[in-house]
Design an enzyme around this catalytic site. Structure first.
Site, PDB file in Angstrom:
ATOM      1  N   LYS A  37       0.859  -1.198  -0.068  1.00 35.98           N
ATOM      2  CA  LYS A  37       0.016   0.181  -0.042  1.00 35.98           C
ATOM      3  C   LYS A  37       0.747   1.265   0.067  1.00 35.98           C
ATOM      4  O   LYS A  37       1.586   1.441   0.811  1.00 35.98           O
ATOM      5  CB  LYS A  37      -0.813  -0.026   1.149  1.00 35.98           C
ATOM      6  CG  LYS A  37      -1.969   1.075   1.115  1.00 35.98           C
ATOM      7  CD  LYS A  37      -3.232   0.553   2.319  1.00 35.98           C
ATOM      8  CE  LYS A  37      -4.337   1.596   2.194  1.00 35.98           C
ATOM      9  NZ  LYS A  37      -5.238   1.108   3.168  1.00 35.98           N
ATOM     10  N   ASP A 176     -14.379   2.650   9.502  1.00 33.29           N
ATOM     11  CA  ASP A 176     -14.854   2.594   8.343  1.00 33.29           C
ATOM     12  C   ASP A 176     -15.527   1.152   7.851  1.00 33.29           C
ATOM     13  O   ASP A 176     -14.788   0.513   6.906  1.00 33.29           O
ATOM     14  CB  ASP A 176     -13.515   2.978   7.286  1.00 33.29           C
ATOM     15  CG  ASP A 176     -14.049   3.225   5.791  1.00 33.29           C
ATOM     16  OD1 ASP A 176     -15.315   3.444   5.481  1.00 33.29           O
ATOM     17  OD2 ASP A 176     -13.275   3.215   5.096  1.00 33.29           O
ATOM     18  N   ASN A 181     -14.230  -3.702   3.262  1.00 36.96           N
ATOM     19  CA  ASN A 181     -13.194  -3.936   4.511  1.00 36.96           C
ATOM     20  C   ASN A 181     -13.516  -4.986   5.296  1.00 36.96           C
ATOM     21  O   ASN A 181     -12.635  -5.135   6.202  1.00 36.96           O
ATOM     22  CB  ASN A 181     -13.289  -2.530   5.277  1.00 36.96           C
ATOM     23  CG  ASN A 181     -12.858  -1.479   4.455  1.00 36.96           C
ATOM     24  OD1 ASN A 181     -11.932  -1.537   3.247  1.00 36.96           O
ATOM     25  ND2 ASN A 181     -13.289   0.008   4.854  1.00 36.96           N
ATOM     26  N   ASP A 194      -8.129  -1.612   6.225  1.00 36.32           N
ATOM     27  CA  ASP A 194      -8.427  -0.138   6.407  1.00 36.32           C
ATOM     28  C   ASP A 194      -8.860   0.284   7.708  1.00 36.32           C
ATOM     29  O   ASP A 194      -9.885   0.619   8.077  1.00 36.32           O
ATOM     30  CB  ASP A 194      -9.332  -0.065   5.153  1.00 36.32           C
ATOM     31  CG  ASP A 194      -8.850  -0.018   3.906  1.00 36.32           C
ATOM     32  OD1 ASP A 194      -7.619  -0.230   3.771  1.00 36.32           O
ATOM     33  OD2 ASP A 194      -9.608   0.153   3.097  1.00 36.32           O
TER      34      ASP A 194
END
Length: 259
Positions: A37, A176, A181, A194
């Site tokens: 990432k 989130d 996710n 995440d």
């Protein structure tokens, strides 16, 4: 694409695909057993790694192999969690299974001992971050919410959120918590990705965001207009054993519009 020298040996000659599903602006390289990432180097990005470390052994989250900061970017190579995310057409065709996974995940969040959690995500802290985003023009002022006569701009929405704060129910919050996710393997193990907005927060924040995610996915909003049948929001609250609180759900959905 630039890759730091210290990371290159881990991925040399390995095939990968680009993950384009997320909306964070990160570049994500998906290897068979790893994920790289690449993001702007910010406090929020650092929180992801801090929380993944704290959650290790508590929940199934990505573990960091190597993390490097160079040229204003953070390069984080992680082990890849096995599984398919809950927004996949295959899993959306099984609403009872999705609701079971989501509800058990939330219950596991609420049962975590948060006394040593390194990140605090109280409403005051999150509202302060929202204010900074509004002041720095980081909120999409063209979003549909700002065509609402009641919330004509991010400033108006922020003011309303400050004046109408809900009572908080503290616990671990993913922050989130939406279908992409959450990953589930063929064997049934569930993992979470995440984590940059996770920490000690409000249980209704996660409920609100997964409520919205379920509604929009089943109505076909993210699937090219193709709806899926068999889901009703009452299924989620029945599985959780709680009553739907429309006021709190609306509040946290509106708050998320500033992120």
């Amino acid at each position: 694409m630039y890759i730091p020298e210290s990371i290159y040996p881990y991925i040399k000659n390995k095939s990968f695909t680009l993950d384009t599903k997320g909306k964070s602006g990160a570049t994500i390289l998906m290897f068979p057993d790893m994920v790289l990432k690449i993001e702007d180097d910010t406090e929020e990005v650092d929180r992801d790694e801090v929380m993944a470390s704290w959650l290790s052994g508590r929940l199934n989250v990505p573990s960091t192999i190597i993390s490097v900061k160079e040229k204003g970017k953070k390069y984080r190579l992680m082990e890849r969690i096995e599984g398919e995310d809950l927004s996949s057409p295959k899993l959306l065709s099984m609403p009872k299974k999705i609701v079971d996974i989501v509800s058990k995940s939330l219950l596991s969040f609420w049962s975590l001992d948060i006394s040593s959690c390194p990140e605090k995500r109280s409403l005051d802290i999150v509202l302060k971050e929202a204010e900074e985003r509004v002041e720095n023009n980081l909120v999409d002022s063209d979003a549909p919410i700002f065509k609402d006569i009641h919330f004509s701009s991010p400033y108006v929405l922020l003011k309303w959120l400050k004046e109408n704060k809900v009572d908080e129910e503290g616990c671990f919050s993913h922050g989130d918590f939406c279908l992409p996710n959450i990953l589930v393997s063929e064997e049934g193990s569930v993992g979470f990705i995440d984590l940059s907005r996770s920490g000690v927060g409000d249980k209704w924040n996660d409920i609100a965001l997964i409520y919205r995610s379920l509604e929009m996915n089943y109505k076909g909003y993210y699937n090219g207009g193709v709806p899926y049948s068999g889901y009703d929001s009452s299924m989620l609250f029945d599985a959780l054993g709680i009553k739907e609180d429309k006021e709190r759900i609306r509040y946290f959905i509106l708050l998320d519009e500033l992120f």
